[in-house]
Scaffold this active site. Structure first.
Site, PDB file in Angstrom:
ATOM      1  N   HIS A  42     -28.271  82.624  19.115  1.00 45.48           N
ATOM      2  CA  HIS A  42     -28.516  82.628  17.569  1.00 45.48           C
ATOM      3  C   HIS A  42     -28.958  83.916  17.018  1.00 45.48           C
ATOM      4  O   HIS A  42     -29.797  84.495  18.160  1.00 45.48           O
ATOM      5  CB  HIS A  42     -29.021  81.379  17.165  1.00 45.48           C
ATOM      6  CG  HIS A  42     -30.552  81.462  17.905  1.00 45.48           C
ATOM      7  ND1 HIS A  42     -30.904  81.108  19.066  1.00 45.48           N
ATOM      8  CD2 HIS A  42     -31.826  81.856  17.192  1.00 45.48           C
ATOM      9  CE1 HIS A  42     -32.136  81.149  19.107  1.00 45.48           C
ATOM     10  NE2 HIS A  42     -32.716  81.537  18.025  1.00 45.48           N
ATOM     11  N   CYS A  85     -37.629  77.390  14.061  1.00 47.19           N
ATOM     12  CA  CYS A  85     -36.180  77.535  14.233  1.00 47.19           C
ATOM     13  C   CYS A  85     -35.136  76.372  14.002  1.00 47.19           C
ATOM     14  O   CYS A  85     -35.628  75.311  14.632  1.00 47.19           O
ATOM     15  CB  CYS A  85     -35.932  78.095  15.817  1.00 47.19           C
ATOM     16  SG  CYS A  85     -34.289  78.557  15.920  1.00 47.19           S
ATOM     17  N   CYS A 107     -31.985  66.274  27.303  1.00 43.69           N
ATOM     18  CA  CYS A 107     -30.634  66.108  27.930  1.00 43.69           C
ATOM     19  C   CYS A 107     -29.942  67.341  28.044  1.00 43.69           C
ATOM     20  O   CYS A 107     -29.081  67.576  29.092  1.00 43.69           O
ATOM     21  CB  CYS A 107     -29.596  65.136  27.239  1.00 43.69           C
ATOM     22  SG  CYS A 107     -29.008  65.497  25.949  1.00 43.69           S
ATOM     23  N   CYS A 165       0.156   3.810   3.481  1.00 45.79           N
ATOM     24  CA  CYS A 165       0.650   3.386   4.909  1.00 45.79           C
ATOM     25  C   CYS A 165       2.282   2.558   4.733  1.00 45.79           C
ATOM     26  O   CYS A 165       2.719   2.331   5.655  1.00 45.79           O
ATOM     27  CB  CYS A 165      -0.107   2.492   5.544  1.00 45.79           C
ATOM     28  SG  CYS A 165      -0.481   0.977   4.736  1.00 45.79           S
ATOM     29  N   CYS A 176     -39.962  36.988  -8.822  1.00 52.13           N
ATOM     30  CA  CYS A 176     -39.436  36.392  -7.750  1.00 52.13           C
ATOM     31  C   CYS A 176     -38.749  37.394  -6.862  1.00 52.13           C
ATOM     32  O   CYS A 176     -38.689  37.293  -5.537  1.00 52.13           O
ATOM     33  CB  CYS A 176     -38.588  35.131  -7.844  1.00 52.13           C
ATOM     34  SG  CYS A 176     -39.425  33.689  -8.512  1.00 52.13           S
ATOM     35  N   CYS A 204     -47.902  20.528  -3.979  1.00 51.12           N
ATOM     36  CA  CYS A 204     -47.668  19.502  -3.556  1.00 51.12           C
ATOM     37  C   CYS A 204     -48.842  18.338  -2.987  1.00 51.12           C
ATOM     38  O   CYS A 204     -49.863  19.089  -2.726  1.00 51.12           O
ATOM     39  CB  CYS A 204     -46.421  19.414  -2.311  1.00 51.12           C
ATOM     40  SG  CYS A 204     -45.861  17.921  -1.850  1.00 51.12           S
ATOM     41  N   CYS A 255       0.930  -1.128   0.026  1.00 58.12           N
ATOM     42  CA  CYS A 255       0.069  -0.130  -0.091  1.00 58.12           C
ATOM     43  C   CYS A 255       1.000   1.486  -0.116  1.00 58.12           C
ATOM     44  O   CYS A 255       1.846   1.439   1.016  1.00 58.12           O
ATOM     45  CB  CYS A 255      -1.036  -0.006   1.022  1.00 58.12           C
ATOM     46  SG  CYS A 255      -1.790   1.519   1.289  1.00 58.12           S
ATOM     47  N   CYS A 282     -40.161  20.096  -1.285  1.00 58.03           N
ATOM     48  CA  CYS A 282     -41.422  20.726  -0.720  1.00 58.03           C
ATOM     49  C   CYS A 282     -41.235  21.801   0.389  1.00 58.03           C
ATOM     50  O   CYS A 282     -40.497  21.363   1.283  1.00 58.03           O
ATOM     51  CB  CYS A 282     -42.552  19.831  -0.475  1.00 58.03           C
ATOM     52  SG  CYS A 282     -44.372  20.781   0.021  1.00 58.03           S
TER      53      CYS A 282
END
Length: 583
Positions: free
Chosen positions: A319, A296, A303, A126, A256, A236, A123, A214
């Protein structure tokens, strides 16, 4: 639009509709032969169960074995390489010859097994001398010990390459004999041998463009094979109706790609997100969305952070009328255009989605009519009346279901056909307007007749006298025929005038069938009695995705179906009304 006018709440019909009814009534007497031919046409799709899978395979294997005079293992190797496309395989054979066909697929026709047998062989894997009866020589001539072959097969099967296990020799393209693989694995690893068997059988489905599982959930365990183009809709035996090309629910007249985009749009609510994105800005400090409620352009978050609405940049609070201290940007008009466009797109989406959902909801509610109508028919048949055949009622109901679904999907089609997402550069504005008006005229005519049929079917005909029942019968038959013709006309318009005029060829729709989605026939398992002679066993688990089945072997998703005319066979959900009535 001359013969039809409507609002969202009310439909009106002109005298022209009545003339159509009269013409179609006369047409019933002339078209009997055509409908007879239509009904006798054999189905072009077949259901493959675990019992009939071997029969389906052997049909193709037999053709290749007879044409090329090869053994079954070589025929299977050739078919797996060409994805079970027999016509393509024969085309390569004719164009390039048998030698090229075999070499390309890894089939070795030189038999080396009858060469001189030595007492022992070395072989090369091996590097050990082993008795000749513990080594195996493949068709390609390479010989290795059975232990190395077995380990090689184990590795390949675990890597998912069991359908085409190549020889271990360096640069050898030959495919190993499946009988050798099966024999060596069965001695030490019967579970892997069974897995190998299953992969070989299922390759007919997994690698075959004409066969697909299916998509029912839970999985019914069936596959469907179609002889037509992939662009078709099939049913089906478990009752699941689906598009053979993309395996989603039957969605014509949407292509599709359109259906994929539409379902994703509805699922993700992308337009709502788009609206929030356009009409709010994230705070540069806490990143919460902030809505502007004044003129504005200096806004403040809860926050306490002040920022410019135009560009979203953080600013101070000082501003003037024209500018913010230490900050300037000139993108106000661009943002305004973006907001207006997003608002227009959202309203357009809501228009089509509301109508799509309205017809989808109507379809679900009208499905309850089936039980009510069966009850009405039962009452009518018990009456002392000359009328005994009420198949025209069932047929009108099935026509209503079919056309309601077509109408629902037509709004998803129109959203993309006349929008900017897919065909912005394919049509000019003038062309788009002309085509949209043409399509919407047909859509509204169909919508009006569908609503008319729905109203007629709700009539308490079980309480009517025979004369009035006959009048109702003719109304249902006439309107059903008109709806069938309008559906066909809409599909023709889509295929020829709309999608057919585009340069892009990625959008095609499944053809319209007057009888409805074709129910696949059961494939005979006549080859099962010969299975033991082939060296292939079918006593294994069917498909890794097989679903729940009851004690009788039937799928848990099977849908109730009514008996057809005369109690023979199944009731065809979309058989033309005049054909059912005549028979």
């Amino acid at each position: 639009m001359d013969d039809y006018a409507s609002t969202d709440e009310e439909y009106r019909y002109s005298d022209q509709d009545d003339s159509l009814d009269d013409d179609d009534d006369d047409a019933f007497e002339n078209d009997g032969q055509d409908y007879g031919l239509l009904s006798s046409k054999a189905p072009t799709s077949q259901v493959i169960t675990k019992e009939s899978l071997l029969a389906a395979q052997r049909d193709d294997l037999r053709r290749v074995m007879e044409m090329l005079s090869v053994r079954e293992q070589h025929a299977r190797t050739l078919l797996i390489y060409h994805r079970w496309d027999v016509e393509k395989l024969f085309a390569v054979y004719v164009d390039r010859g048998k030698e090229f066909l075999f070499r390309e697929a890894g089939v070795s026709v030189d038999e080396h097994r009858d060469s001189v047998v030595h007492a022992s062989v070395m072989c090369e894997i091996c590097i050990e001398d082993v008795p000749s009866d513990e080594a195996t020589r493949m068709d390609c001539g390479h010989c290795f010990c059975n232990s190395c072959w077995t380990e090689h097969f184990i590795v390949k099967i675990n890597e998912g390459q069991s359908k085409r296990i190549r020889c271990m020799a360096h640069k050898c393209n030959s495919i190993c004999d499946e009988a050798v693989v099966r024999t060596l694995l069965s001695k030490k690893h019967p579970d892997l041998a069974e897995k190998y068997e299953r992969f070989l059988l299922e390759s007919y489905i997994e690698d075959n463009k004409r066969v697909k599982w299916c998509p029912s959930v839970p999985h019914c365990g069936n596959a469907v094979r179609t002889e037509d183009d992939n662009l078709c809709e099939v049913e089906c035996s478990c009752g699941e109706q689906f598009c053979f090309n993309c395996l989603s629910e039957a969605h014509s007249p949407c292509s599709c790609l359109m259906w994929e985009l539409w379902t994703k749009k509805c699922r993700d609510e992308s337009e709502t997100v788009n609206w929030i994105t356009v009409h709010t800005k994230p705070c540069p400090k806490c990143h919460k969305p902030v809505e502007k409620n004044g003129g504005c352009n200096l806004v403040s978050c809860i926050c306490g952070q002040a920022f410019c609405w135009l560009c979203g940049g953080a600013t101070g609070r000082d501003h003037t009328w024209s500018s913010i201290a230490g900050h300037s940007c000139g993108r106000y008009k661009e943002q305004e255009k973006t907001a207006e466009r997003a608002k227009r797109d959202l309203y357009r989406y809501m228009h089509y989605h509301n109508r799509y959902k309205a017809h989808t909801d109507s379809f679900k509610l009208e499905s309850k009519l089936k039980e009510n109508i069966q009850g009405k028919i039962a009452i009518s048949e018990e009456k002392d009346s000359t009328l005994r055949d009420y198949s025209w009622v069932n047929n009108g109901l099935s026509r209503l279901f079919r056309s309601r679904r077509v109408l629902s999907y037509s709004y998803a089609f129109a959203f993309y056909m006349f929008g900017d997402e897919l065909f912005k550069d394919e049509m000019s504005e003038a062309q788009r307007e002309i085509k949209q008006n043409l399509f919407e005229d047909q859509q509204q005519q169909l919508e009006g007749n569908v609503e008319k049929l729905s109203k007629i079917l709700e009539e308490p005909f079980e309480t009517f006298q025979d004369a009035k029942v006959m009048e109702l019968r003719m109304q249902i038959i006439n309107v059903s025929t008109i709806i069938d013709k309008l559906c066909q006309k809409m599909y023709d318009c889509i295929e020829n005038d709309l999608l057919g005029s585009l340069h892009l060829g990625v959008h095609s729709i499944a053809p319209y069938k007057s009888k409805g989605i074709e129910r696949a026939s059961e494939l005979s398992d006549c080859w099962n009695n010969k299975a033991n002679n082939t060296g292939v066993t079918t006593d294994h688990d069917w498909a890794s995705g097989s679903g729940c089945r009851d004690e009788s072997g039937c799928s848990s998703r099977k849908r109730a179906r009514k008996e057809g005319v005369g109690g023979a066979g199944f009731f065809d959900l979309n058989l033309p009304a005049e054909f059912v009535d005549r028979n």
